[in-house]
Enzyme design. Structure first.
Site, PDB file in Angstrom:
ATOM      1  N   TYR A 197      11.465  75.713 -57.783  1.00 25.28           N
ATOM      2  CA  TYR A 197      10.572  74.597 -58.103  1.00 25.28           C
ATOM      3  C   TYR A 197      10.503  74.361 -59.609  1.00 25.28           C
ATOM      4  O   TYR A 197      10.292  73.241 -60.050  1.00 25.28           O
ATOM      5  CB  TYR A 197       9.160  74.880 -57.581  1.00 25.28           C
TER       6      TYR A 197
ATOM      7  N   LYS B   3      16.915  85.834 -49.081  1.00 27.60           N
ATOM      8  CA  LYS B   3      18.313  85.694 -48.663  1.00 27.60           C
ATOM      9  C   LYS B   3      19.154  86.615 -49.534  1.00 27.60           C
ATOM     10  O   LYS B   3      19.989  86.166 -50.331  1.00 27.60           O
ATOM     11  CB  LYS B   3      18.757  84.230 -48.796  1.00 27.60           C
TER      12      LYS B   3
ATOM     13  N   ASP C 222      16.352  82.986 -42.968  1.00 29.51           N
ATOM     14  CA  ASP C 222      16.791  82.169 -41.823  1.00 29.51           C
ATOM     15  C   ASP C 222      16.387  82.836 -40.507  1.00 29.51           C
ATOM     16  O   ASP C 222      15.908  82.180 -39.576  1.00 29.51           O
ATOM     17  CB  ASP C 222      18.309  81.885 -41.875  1.00 29.51           C
TER      18      ASP C 222
ATOM     19  N   ASP D  82       7.514  77.327 -48.741  1.00 32.73           N
ATOM     20  CA  ASP D  82       7.226  75.928 -48.414  1.00 32.73           C
ATOM     21  C   ASP D  82       7.694  75.626 -46.998  1.00 32.73           C
ATOM     22  O   ASP D  82       6.950  75.069 -46.178  1.00 32.73           O
ATOM     23  CB  ASP D  82       7.945  75.023 -49.429  1.00 32.73           C
TER      24      ASP D  82
ATOM     25  N   ASP E 299       5.279  75.482 -43.228  1.00 30.97           N
ATOM     26  CA  ASP E 299       5.196  74.305 -42.354  1.00 30.97           C
ATOM     27  C   ASP E 299       5.563  74.689 -40.927  1.00 30.97           C
ATOM     28  O   ASP E 299       4.948  74.235 -39.964  1.00 30.97           O
ATOM     29  CB  ASP E 299       6.161  73.194 -42.822  1.00 30.97           C
TER      30      ASP E 299
HETATM   31  C1  IPM Z   1       3.257  71.940 -50.130  1.00 30.61           C
HETATM   32  C2  IPM Z   1       3.886  70.601 -50.375  1.00 30.61           C
HETATM   33  C3  IPM Z   1       4.270  70.517 -51.841  1.00 30.61           C
HETATM   34  C4  IPM Z   1       5.331  71.566 -52.114  1.00 30.61           C
HETATM   35  C5  IPM Z   1       4.721  69.128 -52.322  1.00 30.61           C
HETATM   36  C6  IPM Z   1       3.726  68.059 -51.976  1.00 30.61           C
HETATM   37  C7  IPM Z   1       5.026  69.127 -53.797  1.00 30.61           C
HETATM   38  O1  IPM Z   1       4.968  70.401 -49.529  1.00 30.61           O
HETATM   39  O2  IPM Z   1       2.241  72.249 -50.783  1.00 30.61           O
HETATM   40  O3  IPM Z   1       3.756  72.677 -49.285  1.00 30.61           O
HETATM   41  O4  IPM Z   1       6.533  71.318 -51.908  1.00 30.61           O
HETATM   42  O5  IPM Z   1       4.959  72.659 -52.540  1.00 30.61           O
HETATM   43 MG    MG Z   2       5.215  71.921 -48.082  1.00 29.85          MG
END
Ligand code: IPM
Ligand code: MG
Length: 370
Positions: free
Chosen positions: A141, A192, A225, A249, A253
């Site tokens: 990042y 990884k 993975d 990240d 999710d």
């Molecule tokens: C998260 C989001 C952020 C990230 C974006 C909005 C910059 O996806 O907080 O997970 O990638 O960290």
């Molecule tokens: Mg995210």
């Protein structure tokens, strides 16, 4: 002690869900002696429009001065085509970096009342309680170089840089091990190391911190993975997962979706404890985004934001009882069958943002009496 809060509602449904959090703040002030003052500022697209930057200097200063920050969401279609440095998301990245919020805690909990809402079978997710500890201020990042250049032959070339130092890995590993001790005492570290040298170092350093400081915690190493696959195959095998910024990240999710309640999940981003004052920066946000499609309609689910405030009570202010009171109030509302559209199920009662806030307050009232 009066806590100094900064509210950053942001864009989309951010302001609506933050408004419900404010009502909860008031409740805790009135009934639980939670004394606070709250400043408000713009971030994201709202700040771009009014102040010309995703987060202004003045707002950064307010953030640096606050005891805790309650964040809504940023972004929307209006700004999608903006150049990189004028994207609403830059606000989030700048806040994380400059406040040094290196530890991102993302619980993925399957609420019992919502176990049928997951796309995974109920028996796979029922009782699920994972904590993803994501490194938040390093890795790809922020690594340099980060650029698009034009080669002599006219072709363009993009570079992002994945970079980690020993100390960055050590401090996030410590957070994960310490939290595991308060839970089921298991840490899975995902990287990884089969293809990335940053993964090799990650694995070595996590193992060293474990052996030296946390030998009582069970540690396993897992390739990222495979971790992604295991999260949908048998998610309950995990307790704490510690991983880098990018894998965190993606995996967070995925874990959130496994719970069936992505609209319900809070997060905390923490800095290092100041050795002198004991103070630690805390930033709290729902993990759902700005949901522009339903913004301004009073339909958004405020529970993730409200639960983020519960995390704030726990991690920034050590008000563990208050935190658990609020979490139980939210569960009671779900058990009573109230649902916003995102978690609506047959036979339940659909309500909007404000009615959901009302229900949480009523449930808090009821619990305070009993
Ligand atoms: C998260 C989001 C952020 C990230 C974006 C909005 C910059 O996806 O907080 O997970 O990638 O960290
Ligand atoms: Mg995210």
């Amino acid at each position: 002690m009066t806590y100094k809060l900064l509210l950053l509602p942001g864009d989309g449904i951010g302001p609506e869900v933050t408004a419900e959090v404010e009502r909860v703040l008031n409740w805790f002030q009135k009934h639980r002696g939670f004394a606070y003052t709250a400043e408000r500022a713009l971030v994201g697209g709202a700040a771009l429009e009014a102040e010309g930057a995703p987060v202004s200097k003045a707002t950064m200063q307010l953030a640096l001065d606050a005891d805790a920050i309650l964040f809504g969401a940023v972004g929307g279609p209006k700004w999608d085509a903006n150049p990189f440095d004028k994207k609403p998301e830059r606000a989030l990245l700048r806040l994380r970096k400059e406040l040094e919020l290196f530890a991102n805690l993302r619980p993925a909990i399957c609420f019992d009342a919502l176990k049928d809402a997951s796309t995974l079978r109920p028996e796979v997710v029922s009782g699920l309680d994972i904590l993803i500890v994501r490194e938040l201020t390093g890795g790809v990042y922020f690594g340099e170089p980060k650029e698009i250049t034009t080669l002599p032959n006219g072709e363009r070339r993009a570079v992002d840089t994945q970079v980690y130092t020993t100390s960055e890995i050590e401090r996030i590993a410590r957070v994960a091990f310490a939290l595991a001790r308060l839970r089921s005492n298991n840490v899975a570290s995902a990287e990884k190391s089969n293809v990335m040298v940053s993964g090799v170092l990650w694995r070595e350093v996590v193992q060293t911190i474990h052996d030296k400081e946390f030998p009582d915690v069970n540690l396993t190493h897992i390739l990222a993975d495979n971790c992604a696959m295991q999260l949908v195959r048998r998610p309950k095998q995990f307790d704490v997962i510690v991983t880098d910024n990018l894998f965190g990240d993606v995996l967070s999710d995925e874990a959130a979706q496994a719970t069936g309640s992505i609209g319900m999940l809070p997060s905390a981003s923490l800095g290092a404890k100041d050795p002198k004052t004991g103070k630690q920066r805390g930033f709290y946000e729902p993990i759902h985004g700005s949901a522009p499609d339903i913004a301004g309609k009073g339909l958004a689910n405020p529970l993730a934001s409200i639960l983020s405030f519960a995390m704030c009570l726990r991690y920034s202010f050590a008000r563990v009882e208050d935190a658990s009171l609020l979490e139980r109030a939210v569960e009671a509302v779900l058990n009573n069958g109230l649902r916003t559209g995102d978690i609506m199920q047959p036979g339940k009662t659909q309500v909007g943002t404000k009615a959901m806030g009302d229900a949480v307050l009523a449930s808090l009232d009821a619990m305070a009496k009993s």
